[in-house]
Scaffold this motif. Structure first.
Motif, short mmCIF file in Angstrom:
data_model
loop_
_atom_site.label_atom_id
_atom_site.label_comp_id
_atom_site.label_asym_id
_atom_site.label_seq_id
_atom_site.Cartn_x
_atom_site.Cartn_y
_atom_site.Cartn_z
N ALA A 143 -13.38 -20.73 38.90
CA ALA A 143 -13.92 -22.10 38.91
C ALA A 143 -13.91 -22.69 40.31
N THR A 161 -7.58 -17.03 43.20
CA THR A 161 -7.74 -18.25 42.41
C THR A 161 -8.55 -17.89 41.18
N PHE A 162 -8.70 -18.85 40.28
CA PHE A 162 -9.60 -18.67 39.15
C PHE A 162 -11.02 -18.96 39.66
N ASN A 199 -13.57 -31.26 32.15
CA ASN A 199 -12.69 -30.10 32.39
C ASN A 199 -12.35 -30.01 33.88
N GLY A 200 -11.57 -29.01 34.24
CA GLY A 200 -11.13 -28.88 35.63
C GLY A 200 -12.24 -28.46 36.56
N THR A 201 -13.19 -27.69 36.03
CA THR A 201 -14.30 -27.22 36.86
C THR A 201 -15.22 -28.39 37.23
N ASP A 257 -6.95 -28.12 44.55
CA ASP A 257 -7.12 -27.59 43.19
C ASP A 257 -5.72 -27.45 42.59
N LYS A 280 -2.62 -25.07 30.09
CA LYS A 280 -2.04 -25.74 31.26
C LYS A 280 -0.76 -26.50 30.89
N ALA A 309 -5.07 -27.31 39.28
CA ALA A 309 -5.22 -26.95 37.86
C ALA A 309 -3.96 -26.33 37.29
N GLU A 310 -3.21 -25.60 38.13
CA GLU A 310 -2.06 -24.84 37.62
C GLU A 310 -0.74 -25.42 38.08
N SER A 368 -6.80 -29.57 35.79
CA SER A 368 -7.38 -29.07 34.53
C SER A 368 -6.38 -29.36 33.42
C1 PLP Z 1 -7.06 -22.67 39.82
C2 PLP Z 1 -7.98 -23.18 38.77
N1 PLP Z 1 -9.00 -23.97 39.12
C3 PLP Z 1 -9.85 -24.47 38.21
C4 PLP Z 1 -9.70 -24.19 36.87
C5 PLP Z 1 -10.75 -24.70 35.93
O1 PLP Z 1 -10.28 -25.55 34.95
P1 PLP Z 1 -11.06 -25.66 33.56
O2 PLP Z 1 -10.83 -24.41 32.81
O3 PLP Z 1 -10.43 -26.85 32.91
O4 PLP Z 1 -12.50 -25.89 33.85
C6 PLP Z 1 -8.64 -23.37 36.46
C7 PLP Z 1 -8.33 -23.02 35.09
O5 PLP Z 1 -8.88 -22.92 34.14
C8 PLP Z 1 -7.76 -22.85 37.43
O6 PLP Z 1 -6.75 -22.04 37.08
#
Ligand code: PLP
Length: 474
Positions: free
Chosen positions: A194, A191-192, A165-167, A263, A292, A265-266, A287
């Motif tokens: 993660a 940010t999210f 996953n993105g994290t 990062d 996404k 992810a978005e 991610s």
């Molecule tokens: C900015 C950002 N970073 C990291 C992540 C983490 O990705 P994941 O949910 O695939 O672990 C997300 C979204 O979920 C995100 O929006």
């Protein structure tokens, strides 16, 4: 199986049509010839208007038929069918190439208009089935390698390491750069979670800085101010599809000898100065979560031009196991692998990424056109120099939090999914010790909200969203 009580032969009477409408409770019958070829529709409204005009119930149904009617072809993609529904048309006949009615599609008003929805109508199922039948359903298999190669090519980097996953992608990147206890990593307040969590997993200290008022991305001036002798890295987050000011960030990083982990992810496909995000820093992290731009269900990827980092990430991703000697572990690694099944979906998704980005941009432009007339609401900026934003979630903002919450409530009341802007990290108890600056982020976050951004959102749906918002603001 299609119920025949929705079909009515053109030789029938008005009474026959009315009986069928009564029976099927859909307010409509499709008028067909002996060959089941579509000739028009009759709605309960057509019957009512006919009777008022003096047509009798024993007259031919031909007297009241609407010959111009909305229909869809069996070859049409689901979203095309969906977009034909309107306030008036809730049941649509589906015809084959000979115009014969073979099915119908019905709008379900109970279904909430989702904020996002994965689009899986390319070759996803073909490749997924292929991966499944190959029995390579774990993390070895041709699709993982193919997805890594094709996605990193797409972003313009040499290497791609797929992750679970993105994290885990972010964590993996920080680990191979040697970030750990005693180090500081600068991240944006918006940010999210993660982003900050991945820093905390390493034992390093996150330093939360403010965002730019126009782009909503990390503010390079604040980065400069927050740098100390302990600073090791910066994580710019390309928020809601908006590229950060990578020109200035890379210059600062170079001057202070800092790593940069993007990062992304978005922001799949977003560009700064004509170059894709993810290709500026030491490592770019993506991610592929279901909401996404492209998805693998769960999934992520680290991209880089640095061969040594690529090799290190492969080892850490796979329990720290030596690539030369099976079951010999060189470092304490993780299981952060992506499965061949996920990668199969990713390969299919990537085949359509340009089309996906196109409809996303068109959708945002349609919202923009219609909301231009509403002075009190604005959309995320898409006109900043050097930055080619992509549309992840269409994001709007109003003058204050009360109005924002009222707009979101009006949307939810109209069966439309609405999401608030990210809550600033600085506002959360668990992160408040890491705040360096947060003035702009605090102001923006309470005013922003996301609008439905999925491929089923057409003109009708946009109008519905805007009508809901307009009940709150003029
Ligand atoms: C900015 C950002 N970073 C990291 C992540 C983490 O990705 P994941 O949910 O695939 O672990 C997300 C979204 O979920 C995100 O929006």
């Amino acid at each position: 199986m299609m119920k025949m009580n929705i079909l009515c032969n053109e030789k029938s009477t008005v009474r026959d049509a009315l009986d069928k409408i009564n029976e099927n409770a859909k307010g409509v019958v499709f008028i067909v010839d002996d060959n089941q070829e579509l000739k028009g529709v009759v709605t309960d409204g057509d019957v009512r208007r006919g009777l008022l005009r003096g047509v009798t119930v024993d007259a031919s149904v031909g007297e009241i038929v609407s010959r111009e009617c909305v229909y869809a072809r069996s070859s049409d993609e689901p979203e095309k069918v969906f977009k034909r529904f309107s306030e008036k048309v809730k049941v649509i006949p589906i015809v084959n190439d000979n115009m014969q009615v073979i099915d119908y599609s019905e709008y379900n008003s109970q279904v909430k208009l989702a904020i996002a929805q994965p689009q899986l109508n390319g070759k996803e199922l073909d490749y997924l089935l292929d991966a499944f039948l190959s029995t390579w359903i774990s993390s070895t298999g041709k699709y993982v390698t193919q997805f890594e190669k094709e996605f990193s090519d797409y972003c313009g980097t040499k290497y791609g390491v797929a992750t679970s996953n993105g994290t885990t992608a972010l964590h993996l990147a920080l680990v191979v750069l040697g970030i750990g206890e005693g180090d500081e990593v600068i991240i944006p307040d918006i940010t999210f979670a993660a982003t900050i969590n991945s820093v905390l997993y390493t034992g390093a200290t996150p330093v939360i800085v403010d965002i730019e008022a126009d782009s909503w991305c990390i503010d390079p001036d604040e980065i400069e101010k927050a740098i100390t002798e302990k600073t090791k890295a910066i994580i710019p987050v390309h928020i809601y599809g908006q590229p950060c000011d990578m020109g200035r960030i890379m210059e600062i990083a170079k001057r202070h000898n800092l790593y940069v982990v993007e990062d992304c992810a978005e922001a799949h496909g977003a560009m700064y100065a004509g170059k894709k995000v993810g290709s500026f820093g030491d490592i770019g992290c993506f991610s592929f979560f279901g909401n996404k731009v492209i998805t693998t269900g769960e999934g992520g990827m680290c991209i880089t031009d640095n061969q040594e980092l690529d090799q290190k990430m492969r080892i850490y991703r796979d329990h720290g196991m030596s690539r030369e000697r099976k079951y010999y572990h060189e470092v304490v690694g993780f299981n952060y692998r992506m499965t061949n099944l996920q990668a199969a979906i990713g390969v299919a998704q990537l085949e359509n990424i340009e089309k996906t980005l196109e409809w996303r941009e068109e959708l945002e432009n349609s919202y923009r056109d219609k909301l231009n007339a509403v002075a009190e609401i604005n959309l995320q900026r898409n006109d900043l120099p050097n930055r080619k934003k992509i549309t992840w979630l269409v994001t709007a903002y109003v003058s204050d939090e009360e109005k924002r919450d009222a707009c979101m409530k009006a949307m939810v009341d109209a069966n439309i999914d609405a999401r608030p802007f990210f809550v600033p990290l600085s506002e959360m108890e668990i992160y408040k010790n890491y705040v360096f600056s947060n003035k702009v982020s605090k102001d923006i976050s309470g005013r922003g909200f996301n609008l439905p951004t999925s491929y089923v959102v057409g003109k009708e749906q946009i109008d519905k969203v805007i009508a809901a918002i307009k009940t709150v603001i003029a």
